[in-house]
Design an enzyme around this catalytic site. Structure first.
Site, PDB file in Angstrom:
ATOM      1  N   GLY A  31       0.808  -1.222   0.000  1.00  0.00           N
ATOM      2  CA  GLY A  31       0.000   0.000   0.000  1.00  0.00           C
ATOM      3  C   GLY A  31       0.834   1.261   0.000  1.00  0.00           C
ATOM      4  CD  GLU A  35       2.710   7.202 -11.980  1.00  0.00           C
ATOM      5  OE1 GLU A  35       2.514   6.449 -12.944  1.00  0.00           O
ATOM      6  OE2 GLU A  35       1.796   7.827 -11.397  1.00  0.00           O
ATOM      7  CG  HIS A  37       2.856   0.822  -5.319  1.00  0.00           C
ATOM      8  ND1 HIS A  37       3.126   1.875  -4.490  1.00  0.00           N
ATOM      9  CD2 HIS A  37       3.369  -0.282  -4.714  1.00  0.00           C
ATOM     10  CE1 HIS A  37       3.776   1.441  -3.419  1.00  0.00           C
ATOM     11  NE2 HIS A  37       3.943   0.149  -3.521  1.00  0.00           N
ATOM     12  CD  GLN A  61       7.536  -7.897   3.650  1.00  0.00           C
ATOM     13  OE1 GLN A  61       6.764  -8.695   3.141  1.00  0.00           O
ATOM     14  NE2 GLN A  61       8.053  -6.890   2.946  1.00  0.00           N
ATOM     15  N   GLY A 147       8.308  -5.218  -9.012  1.00  0.00           N
ATOM     16  CA  GLY A 147       9.206  -4.174  -9.516  1.00  0.00           C
ATOM     17  C   GLY A 147      10.662  -4.599  -9.413  1.00  0.00           C
ATOM     18  CE  LYS A 149      13.151   1.370  -4.238  1.00  0.00           C
ATOM     19  NZ  LYS A 149      12.334   0.756  -3.253  1.00  0.00           N
ATOM     20  CG  MET A 184       8.756   7.195  -7.546  1.00  0.00           C
ATOM     21  SD  MET A 184       7.109   7.451  -8.190  1.00  0.00           S
ATOM     22  CE  MET A 184       7.400   8.926  -9.135  1.00  0.00           C
ATOM     23  CB  SER A 185      10.774   4.014  -1.846  1.00  0.00           C
ATOM     24  OG  SER A 185      10.613   3.414  -0.579  1.00  0.00           O
ATOM     25  NE  ARG A 187      10.875   0.813   4.910  1.00  0.00           N
ATOM     26  CZ  ARG A 187      10.684  -0.453   4.487  1.00  0.00           C
ATOM     27  NH1 ARG A 187      10.992  -0.789   3.255  1.00  0.00           N
ATOM     28  NH2 ARG A 187      10.189  -1.356   5.302  1.00  0.00           N
TER      29      ARG A 187
HETATM   30  P1  AMP Z   1       5.859  -2.405  -1.803  1.00  0.00           P
HETATM   31  O1  AMP Z   1       4.473  -1.842  -1.593  1.00  0.00           O
HETATM   32  O2  AMP Z   1       6.951  -1.453  -1.484  1.00  0.00           O
HETATM   33  O3  AMP Z   1       6.024  -3.780  -1.184  1.00  0.00           O
HETATM   34  O4  AMP Z   1       5.980  -2.640  -3.369  1.00  0.00           O
HETATM   35  C1  AMP Z   1       5.026  -3.383  -4.086  1.00  0.00           C
HETATM   36  C2  AMP Z   1       5.569  -3.680  -5.466  1.00  0.00           C
HETATM   37  O5  AMP Z   1       5.848  -2.453  -6.126  1.00  0.00           O
HETATM   38  C3  AMP Z   1       6.881  -4.477  -5.426  1.00  0.00           C
HETATM   39  O6  AMP Z   1       6.885  -5.440  -6.459  1.00  0.00           O
HETATM   40  C4  AMP Z   1       7.909  -3.421  -5.656  1.00  0.00           C
HETATM   41  O7  AMP Z   1       9.085  -3.909  -6.264  1.00  0.00           O
HETATM   42  C5  AMP Z   1       7.175  -2.487  -6.604  1.00  0.00           C
HETATM   43  N1  AMP Z   1       7.777  -1.159  -6.552  1.00  0.00           N
HETATM   44  C6  AMP Z   1       8.035  -0.402  -5.458  1.00  0.00           C
HETATM   45  N2  AMP Z   1       8.645   0.748  -5.806  1.00  0.00           N
HETATM   46  C7  AMP Z   1       8.779   0.714  -7.155  1.00  0.00           C
HETATM   47  C8  AMP Z   1       9.333   1.608  -8.132  1.00  0.00           C
HETATM   48  N3  AMP Z   1       9.872   2.785  -7.785  1.00  0.00           N
HETATM   49  N4  AMP Z   1       9.295   1.253  -9.425  1.00  0.00           N
HETATM   50  C9  AMP Z   1       8.761   0.049  -9.800  1.00  0.00           C
HETATM   51  N5  AMP Z   1       8.218  -0.828  -8.941  1.00  0.00           N
HETATM   52  C10 AMP Z   1       8.222  -0.503  -7.642  1.00  0.00           C
END
Ligand code: AMP
Length: 281
Positions: A31, A35, A37, A61, A147, A149, A184-185, A187
């Site tokens: 969640g 961009e 996601h 995790q 991603g 990333k 993008m993150s 965090r």
């Molecule tokens: P997360 O919510 O951080 O666990 O990310 C969910 C999914 O989105 C994972 O597969 C991540 O690798 C992907 N993701 C997160 N940040 C990025 C990004 N900047 N560009 C592409 N995919 C991303």
């Protein structure tokens, strides 16, 4: 668009669609959409009839002292953004729904989970692999999107799907960046304005590494050392790891033959950020 919290309801919803012969795409997330996601969702939207996005901040995790409690959560905003992409279902289970008290089973992907982020976050990838396998079993997607990333995570999920003969295609998608290059993150929301500027050292050091390779520096050790030095010039940055690894085995490379992944984890103030690039000769 539906939002469901229970596993049995989610199964029923998906069984109906599958009965109608629809293909199913899954984008697992924690969640707090950005961009990055949304790019996964748009791709999945194009390639599948039914699009499911899971939102679950997975406690197993996160290590002790990590940000499980503080991790940003905003279902209303996420649902609005998801609706615009045309998602069919958000699966947003509680922790108890996924891990009831008597829960005892975990998935371990050996070797690939040991180095890089696995070294500084023991148990992290065991938690990731476990929850992703559970999500695959609940949703039974034809395709699941991750991603690049989170490069190590992508390789671990690909390995798990092959090793356990999971009937799902794992799709890896490019890293989406801010206009100034920062990956993008969710965090990134933790960063103060000063830290936000300092965080650019991650993507800049990746660019620096490709320049070094272009100049003929092909030793993995030398590249690592130079990148560490580059990051060391940013006073707010503290290196967790810098590694030049084989793109598939994730083993450290003595020499970059044709391609290598440069993977970074760097703390900016209290925030641990990761980034990576595929280096090519
Ligand atoms: P997360 O919510 O951080 O666990 O990310 C969910 C999914 O989105 C994972 O597969 C991540 O690798 C992907 N993701 C997160 N940040 C990025 C990004 N900047 N560009 C592409 N995919 C991303």
């Amino acid at each position: 668009m539906r939002v469901l919290y229970a596993i049995n309801e989610t199964r029923e919803f998906i069984a109906l669609a599958r009965g109608g012969g629809k293909s199913i795409g899954l984008v697992p997330t924690m969640g707090c959409f950005h961009e990055g996601h949304l790019s996964l969702m748009r791709r999945a939207r194009e390639e599948n009839d039914l699009l499911v996005v899971s939102i679950f901040v997975n406690p197993i995790q996160f290590g002790l002292g990590e940000d499980f409690r503080e991790y940003p959560r905003d279902l209303e905003r996420d649902a609005r953004m998801a609706q615009e992409v045309g998602i069919d279902l958000i699966f947003n289970p509680s922790v108890e729904e996924i891990y009831p008290e008597e829960y005892r089973t975990y998935v371990e992907v050996e070797r690939l989970s040991a180095g890089l982020c696995g070294a500084s976050r023991p148990g992290h990838f065991r938690g990731v692999a476990t929850v992703v396998l559970k999500l695959f079993n609940i949703v039974q997607p034809d395709r699941a999107y991750f991603g690049r990333k989170d490069y190590q995570q992508l390789k671990i999920i690909e390995r798990m799907a092959k090793d356990l003969d999971l009937p799902v295609e794992i799709v890896g998608a490019p890293t989406v960046r801010e206009p100034d290059g920062l990956a993008m993150s969710s965090r990134n929301t933790y960063l103060s304005p000063e830290e936000r500027k300092a965080a650019l050292v991650l993507n800049r050091s990746l660019e620096h590494a490709q320049q070094l390779l272009d100049e003929g520096i092909t030793s993995g050790e030398e590249l690592r050392r130079r990148v560490e030095k580059f990051i060391g010039r940013e006073p707010l940055a503290r290196i967790d790891h810098v590694a030049v690894v084989h793109p598939e085995t994730l083993d450290c490379l003595a020499e970059v033959e044709d391609e290598a992944v440069l993977a970074l984890a760097v703390r900016i103030g209290g925030t641990r950020l990761i980034d990576n690039v595929l280096l090519a000769r």
